[in-house]
Design a protein around this motif. Structure first.
Motif, mmCIF file in Angstrom:
data_model
loop_
_atom_site.group_PDB
_atom_site.id
_atom_site.type_symbol
_atom_site.label_atom_id
_atom_site.label_comp_id
_atom_site.label_asym_id
_atom_site.label_seq_id
_atom_site.Cartn_x
_atom_site.Cartn_y
_atom_site.Cartn_z
ATOM 1 N N TYR A 49 3.006 -3.600 -4.190
ATOM 2 C CA TYR A 49 2.995 -5.027 -3.849
ATOM 3 C C TYR A 49 3.159 -5.869 -5.112
ATOM 4 C CZ TYR A 49 1.935 -9.025 -0.893
ATOM 5 O OH TYR A 49 2.039 -10.186 -0.151
ATOM 6 N N ASP A 50 4.013 -6.891 -5.013
ATOM 7 C CA ASP A 50 4.204 -7.839 -6.098
ATOM 8 C C ASP A 50 3.495 -9.134 -5.707
ATOM 9 O OD1 ASP A 50 5.041 -9.602 -8.031
ATOM 10 O OD2 ASP A 50 7.151 -8.994 -7.973
ATOM 11 N N PHE A 51 2.305 -9.342 -6.251
ATOM 12 C CA PHE A 51 1.514 -10.515 -5.884
ATOM 13 C C PHE A 51 2.159 -11.814 -6.354
ATOM 14 C CE2 PHE A 51 -1.660 -7.243 -5.271
ATOM 15 C CZ PHE A 51 -2.359 -7.706 -4.168
ATOM 16 N N ASP A 52 3.022 -11.745 -7.346
ATOM 17 C CA ASP A 52 3.728 -12.942 -7.795
ATOM 18 C C ASP A 52 4.874 -13.306 -6.853
ATOM 19 O OD1 ASP A 52 2.138 -13.286 -10.066
ATOM 20 O OD2 ASP A 52 3.374 -11.877 -11.225
ATOM 21 N N HIS A 53 5.297 -12.354 -6.048
ATOM 22 C CA HIS A 53 6.401 -12.584 -5.111
ATOM 23 C C HIS A 53 6.022 -12.025 -3.737
ATOM 24 C CE1 HIS A 53 8.311 -12.550 -9.148
ATOM 25 N NE2 HIS A 53 8.981 -13.575 -8.653
ATOM 26 N N PRO A 54 5.134 -12.716 -3.008
ATOM 27 C CA PRO A 54 4.674 -12.190 -1.727
ATOM 28 C C PRO A 54 5.763 -12.083 -0.676
ATOM 29 C CG PRO A 54 3.843 -14.420 -2.115
ATOM 30 C CD PRO A 54 4.445 -13.959 -3.396
ATOM 31 N N GLY A 55 6.885 -12.773 -0.889
ATOM 32 C CA GLY A 55 7.993 -12.665 0.050
ATOM 33 C C GLY A 55 8.945 -11.523 -0.238
ATOM 34 N N HIS A 56 8.661 -10.721 -1.246
ATOM 35 C CA HIS A 56 9.528 -9.592 -1.594
ATOM 36 C C HIS A 56 9.658 -8.662 -0.382
ATOM 37 C CE1 HIS A 56 11.151 -6.048 -3.504
ATOM 38 N NE2 HIS A 56 11.158 -6.623 -4.705
ATOM 39 N N PRO A 57 10.882 -8.386 0.066
ATOM 40 C CA PRO A 57 11.041 -7.578 1.290
ATOM 41 C C PRO A 57 10.582 -6.136 1.140
ATOM 42 C CG PRO A 57 13.171 -8.010 0.260
ATOM 43 C CD PRO A 57 12.167 -8.864 -0.460
ATOM 44 N N GLY A 58 10.403 -5.687 -0.105
ATOM 45 C CA GLY A 58 9.943 -4.320 -0.302
ATOM 46 C C GLY A 58 8.439 -4.178 -0.365
ATOM 47 N N ASN A 59 7.714 -5.294 -0.329
ATOM 48 C CA ASN A 59 6.251 -5.233 -0.397
ATOM 49 C C ASN A 59 5.681 -4.436 0.778
ATOM 50 O OD1 ASN A 59 5.814 -6.695 -2.744
ATOM 51 N ND2 ASN A 59 5.584 -8.658 -1.681
ATOM 52 N N ASP A 60 4.705 -3.576 0.471
ATOM 53 C CA ASP A 60 3.936 -2.969 1.546
ATOM 54 C C ASP A 60 3.200 -4.052 2.320
ATOM 55 O OD1 ASP A 60 4.719 -0.454 0.762
ATOM 56 O OD2 ASP A 60 2.746 0.184 0.027
ATOM 57 N N ARG A 61 2.816 -3.708 3.539
ATOM 58 C CA ARG A 61 2.062 -4.637 4.380
ATOM 59 C C ARG A 61 0.659 -4.074 4.585
ATOM 60 N NH1 ARG A 61 5.363 -9.242 4.529
ATOM 61 N NH2 ARG A 61 7.373 -8.374 3.885
ATOM 62 N N LEU A 62 -0.338 -4.875 4.258
ATOM 63 C CA LEU A 62 -1.728 -4.478 4.433
ATOM 64 C C LEU A 62 -2.379 -5.431 5.424
ATOM 65 C CD1 LEU A 62 -4.321 -2.928 3.799
ATOM 66 C CD2 LEU A 62 -4.634 -4.425 1.797
ATOM 67 N N ILE A 63 -2.840 -4.893 6.525
ATOM 68 C CA ILE A 63 -3.482 -5.698 7.565
ATOM 69 C C ILE A 63 -4.936 -5.273 7.688
ATOM 70 C CG2 ILE A 63 -3.464 -6.372 9.995
ATOM 71 C CD1 ILE A 63 -0.514 -5.622 10.091
ATOM 72 N N HIS A 68 -13.342 -9.340 9.710
ATOM 73 C CA HIS A 68 -14.654 -9.793 9.231
ATOM 74 C C HIS A 68 -15.005 -9.185 7.876
ATOM 75 C CE1 HIS A 68 -15.203 -6.185 11.711
ATOM 76 N NE2 HIS A 68 -16.273 -5.906 10.989
ATOM 77 N N ALA A 69 -14.299 -8.118 7.484
ATOM 78 C CA ALA A 69 -14.515 -7.520 6.165
ATOM 79 C C ALA A 69 -13.733 -8.276 5.094
ATOM 80 C CB ALA A 69 -14.114 -6.050 6.172
ATOM 81 N N SER A 70 -13.561 -9.565 5.290
ATOM 82 C CA SER A 70 -12.813 -10.377 4.328
ATOM 83 C C SER A 70 -13.407 -10.348 2.919
ATOM 84 C CB SER A 70 -12.702 -11.815 4.831
ATOM 85 O OG SER A 70 -13.978 -12.382 5.046
ATOM 86 N N PRO A 71 -14.738 -10.200 2.733
ATOM 87 C CA PRO A 71 -15.218 -10.089 1.348
ATOM 88 C C PRO A 71 -14.556 -8.947 0.587
ATOM 89 C CG PRO A 71 -17.060 -10.526 2.807
ATOM 90 C CD PRO A 71 -15.867 -10.262 3.682
ATOM 91 N N LEU A 72 -14.282 -7.852 1.277
ATOM 92 C CA LEU A 72 -13.620 -6.715 0.643
ATOM 93 C C LEU A 72 -12.179 -7.056 0.290
ATOM 94 C CD1 LEU A 72 -13.438 -3.761 -0.233
ATOM 95 C CD2 LEU A 72 -13.069 -3.143 2.172
ATOM 96 N N LEU A 73 -11.465 -7.688 1.206
ATOM 97 C CA LEU A 73 -10.071 -8.041 0.936
ATOM 98 C C LEU A 73 -9.979 -9.001 -0.248
ATOM 99 C CD1 LEU A 73 -7.084 -7.872 1.809
ATOM 100 C CD2 LEU A 73 -7.505 -9.864 3.271
ATOM 101 N N TYR A 74 -10.824 -10.007 -0.260
ATOM 102 C CA TYR A 74 -10.770 -10.977 -1.348
ATOM 103 C C TYR A 74 -11.218 -10.349 -2.672
ATOM 104 C CZ TYR A 74 -10.482 -14.164 2.661
ATOM 105 O OH TYR A 74 -10.128 -14.786 3.830
ATOM 106 N N ALA A 80 -7.010 -7.388 -8.384
ATOM 107 C CA ALA A 80 -5.574 -7.331 -8.684
ATOM 108 C C ALA A 80 -5.113 -8.514 -9.527
ATOM 109 C CB ALA A 80 -4.778 -7.281 -7.382
ATOM 110 N N GLY A 81 -6.011 -9.467 -9.779
ATOM 111 C CA GLY A 81 -5.643 -10.635 -10.567
ATOM 112 C C GLY A 81 -4.933 -11.709 -9.775
ATOM 113 N N ALA A 82 -4.866 -11.557 -8.451
ATOM 114 C CA ALA A 82 -4.221 -12.573 -7.626
ATOM 115 C C ALA A 82 -5.118 -13.792 -7.445
ATOM 116 C CB ALA A 82 -3.858 -11.982 -6.263
ATOM 117 N N LEU A 83 -6.429 -13.565 -7.410
ATOM 118 C CA LEU A 83 -7.419 -14.640 -7.347
ATOM 119 C C LEU A 83 -8.155 -14.717 -8.674
ATOM 120 C CD1 LEU A 83 -9.175 -14.126 -3.873
ATOM 121 C CD2 LEU A 83 -7.451 -15.846 -4.465
ATOM 122 N N ASP A 84 -8.612 -15.918 -9.022
ATOM 123 C CA ASP A 84 -9.497 -16.036 -10.180
ATOM 124 C C ASP A 84 -10.933 -16.214 -9.692
ATOM 125 O OD1 ASP A 84 -9.805 -18.762 -9.457
ATOM 126 O OD2 ASP A 84 -8.251 -19.390 -10.855
#
Length: 614
Positions: A49-63, A68-74, A80-84
């Motif tokens: 996954y390229d977090f700088d280019h979320p629209g990249h067509p080759g990005n894997d998809r993670l659902i 409710h486990a959003s604390p884990l996702l965030y 990954a450095g996507a959030l500060d």
């Protein structure tokens, strides 16, 4: 990462889940802690996954189906450095992108989750697009909880994935044995899930979800399995690593009471940063070609079902736009979606009698760059209401067509009659609801949906109706057509779909008796043409709505709501709709019994003329 590094990363994800829920004062840290080892291995060693280019067509998809486990996702995004850290601390606060359940307010979230049982069906749509259309070389990873494996939609998706050999799809089941109020159905019986999934043609791997080496091997096995989707069924413990909450009932959906003590028990805060692998290059430039649109044309006076015009217009859209895909609920011969299938078989997806999966697949496909049209009987779309509701939360753009609407379908009887569909679609946030009355209008409105955002609904009819508009007539979204008008109008008849013709016939009969009636074709029920309705109310003071739908939530309510902004309301608003329980009869007999045929409309106006029309 090696085993020790993965273990440390998993602990970091747990610590961050605990502290972000503690800061917010709400959330689901224990549900996040059970899956931390699974997601640590995925993030560090397998996700592309390229977090700088979320629209990249080759990005894997993670659902995160267990949204409710959003604390884990965030926490993963933080690693990954996507959030500060500053934004991480805004979790569950007003205006934050970090909502209690993930939504596409975050660019790395493709679809909203939280209504359980939807992640896998949406993931199936993404994997289908990748396998059949060949533009997206991604893998699709779905994290599911064990509680949601009781949802029927999961098994619609499981069967479809197995039947379609979706080997780019991996389901990760976090079997932590505890649901919201107690034990799950199968608790930690991993094979109970495995047996069911294998019966649907899946490859399964049953592991200890806290053994990072076993998790690593399972992900490698999933990647190397051909022609079958893989389910990694992981035995875990809710609240893993903190004695006060681990594997204990009653801890669901609550921050850990003593976060500081829990963080210390987990080994304290860490600051590991993960360099997530970049995706593969996608074939081509990722942009679908478009050509000039040539819509079908129908002659005024002909009798043509609007469902036929839908199918022919949809086929024309397919020729004009390569990104158009069509999903069918095994009724394509009736909805006329099969016209598209004959011209564009590679872009036609048979979902069988599984309306939830059909809508979910459409949501998944639009998330990876396609323009989906999903079609079924209007009556059966009600099964998928929750998926449509969540499509709006996902900011999804899909078009849904419902045929065989209303009592007009005739002898098949009430089980087949869509009489609630307008209310359902009008209630969806940001939706567009359209109902054509003739073939040229249907073709134009179907074409117009291509450029719209949100959930769009087109309601079509089984039986033929007279063509009253020329093929070059324009039908702007949010508009209407005034078909009869004079300065002497004493009442306004408002129809949509088949009832437009009832109103026209009634107006002609009333004119012969000296009662002038305005007729409006309100083909756009959302948004509605408030200006035209307001002018009619001012000129005639009496509006009569006529609809082949229940009175709740349909045309009558749409008209009434147009006056909710304070504009002057009509002196009288009369609603004619289907209030009886239909049986089997011809369409004409059904409309007469419901009081929405031309004769009933005219009779109603005569009664009004005696009482209130000056």
């Amino acid at each position: 990462m090696d085993t020790d590094e993965l273990t440390e990363l998993a602990q970091q994800l747990r610590v961050d889940s605990v502290r972000v829920a503690d800061t917010a004062g709400s959330g689901h840290p224990t549900s996040s802690m059970s899956a931390a080892d699974l997601m640590a291995v995925l993030l560090a060693n397998h996700l592309r996954y390229d977090f700088d280019h979320p629209g990249h067509p080759g990005n894997d998809r993670l659902i995160f189906s267990k949204g409710h486990a959003s604390p884990l996702l965030y926490s993963m995004y933080l690693a990954a450095g996507a959030l500060d850290e500053e934004e991480f601390g805004t979790y569950r606060t007003l205006g934050s992108r970090l909502e209690g359940h993930p939504t596409p307010r975050l660019p790395w979230v493709d679809v909203a989750t939280g209504s359980l049982g939807q992640g896998l069906p949406v993931g199936v749509g993404m994997a289908l697009a990748g396998r059949r259309l060949g533009h997206t070389p991604h893998r699709v990873w779905v994290l599911s909880g064990d509680s949601e494996m009781a949802e029927g939609s999961v098994w619609e998706a499981a069967e479809h994935a197995g039947d379609q050999h979706l080997d780019a799809l991996t389901l990760i089941v976090d079997v932590n044995r505890l649901g919201q109020r107690g034990l799950t159905r199968h608790q930690r019986d991993l094979d109970a899930y495995g047996r069911r999934l294998r019966a649907f043609g899946w490859h399964t791997v049953e592991i200890d979800g806290h053994d990072v080496e076993a998790v690593e091997r399972a992900f490698n096995e999933a990647a190397s399995t051909a022609d079958k989707p893989t389910a990694i069924i992981a035995g875990t413990r809710k609240g893993r690593g903190v004695r006060a909450v681990e594997d204990r009932e009653g801890m669901h959906g609550k921050p850990v009471k003593d976060a500081g003590e829990a963080i210390a028990e987990l080994g304290g805060r860490r600051s590991i940063r993960v360099d997530v692998a970049r995706p593969q290059a996608a074939p081509g430039n990722g942009t679908a070609r478009s050509r000039p649109l040539s819509l079908p044309r129908y002659d005024i006076g002909d009798t043509v079902p609007t469902r036929d015009a839908f199918g022919e217009a949809l086929t024309a859209l397919g020729h004009a736009h390569e990104d158009v895909v069509v999903l069918d609920g095994e009724v394509g011969d009736s909805t006329r979606a099969e016209y598209f299938a004959k011209e564009h078989p590679q872009r036609y997806f048979e979902c069988y009698i599984a309306e939830q999966q059909m809508i979910a697949a459409a949501v998944g496909m639009q998330a990876v760059g396609h323009s989906p049209y999903a079609a079924s009987f209007a009556a059966f779309l009600t099964r998928a209401h929750d998926f449509l509701r969540m499509a709006a939360v996902s900011r999804a753009s899909i078009t849904v067509a419902g045929s065989h609407a209303g009592v007009s379908i005739g002898e098949d009887g009430p089980s087949q009659m869509g009489l609630e569909d307008l209310a359902m679609f009008r209630s969806i946030h940001g939706s567009t609801v359209l109902q054509p009355c003739d073939a040229n209008q249907a073709a134009r409105l179907v074409a117009a949906t291509y450029d719209l955002a949100g959930v769009r609904y087109v309601r079509t009819m089984r039986s033929g109706t007279p063509v009253i508009y020329g093929p070059d007539e324009e039908f702007p979204i949010g508009g209407s057509k005034v078909l009869r008008r004079s300065d002497a109008d004493r009442v306004t008849l408002i129809g949509t779909g088949v009832t437009v013709h009832s109103c026209l016939e009634a107006a002609d009969a009333l004119a012969a008796e000296g009662i002038a009636a305005r007729v409006i074709d309100l083909y756009s029920l959302k948004p509605v043409d408030g200006d035209t309705l307001s002018a009619a109310a001012e000129d005639t003071e009496c509006l009569v709505t006529v609809e082949d739908h229940h009175p709740e939530g349909g045309l009558g309510d749409a008209v009434a709501e147009a006056f909710g902004d304070g504009r002057p309301a009509p002196r009288r608003l009369v609603r004619l709709a289907v209030t009886n329980m239909p049986g089997s009869a011809t369409g004409e007999e059904q409309r007469r019994a419901a009081g929405i045929d031309a004769e009933s409309v005219a009779a109603g106006v005569r009664l009004l003329a005696e009482k209130i029309i000056r």
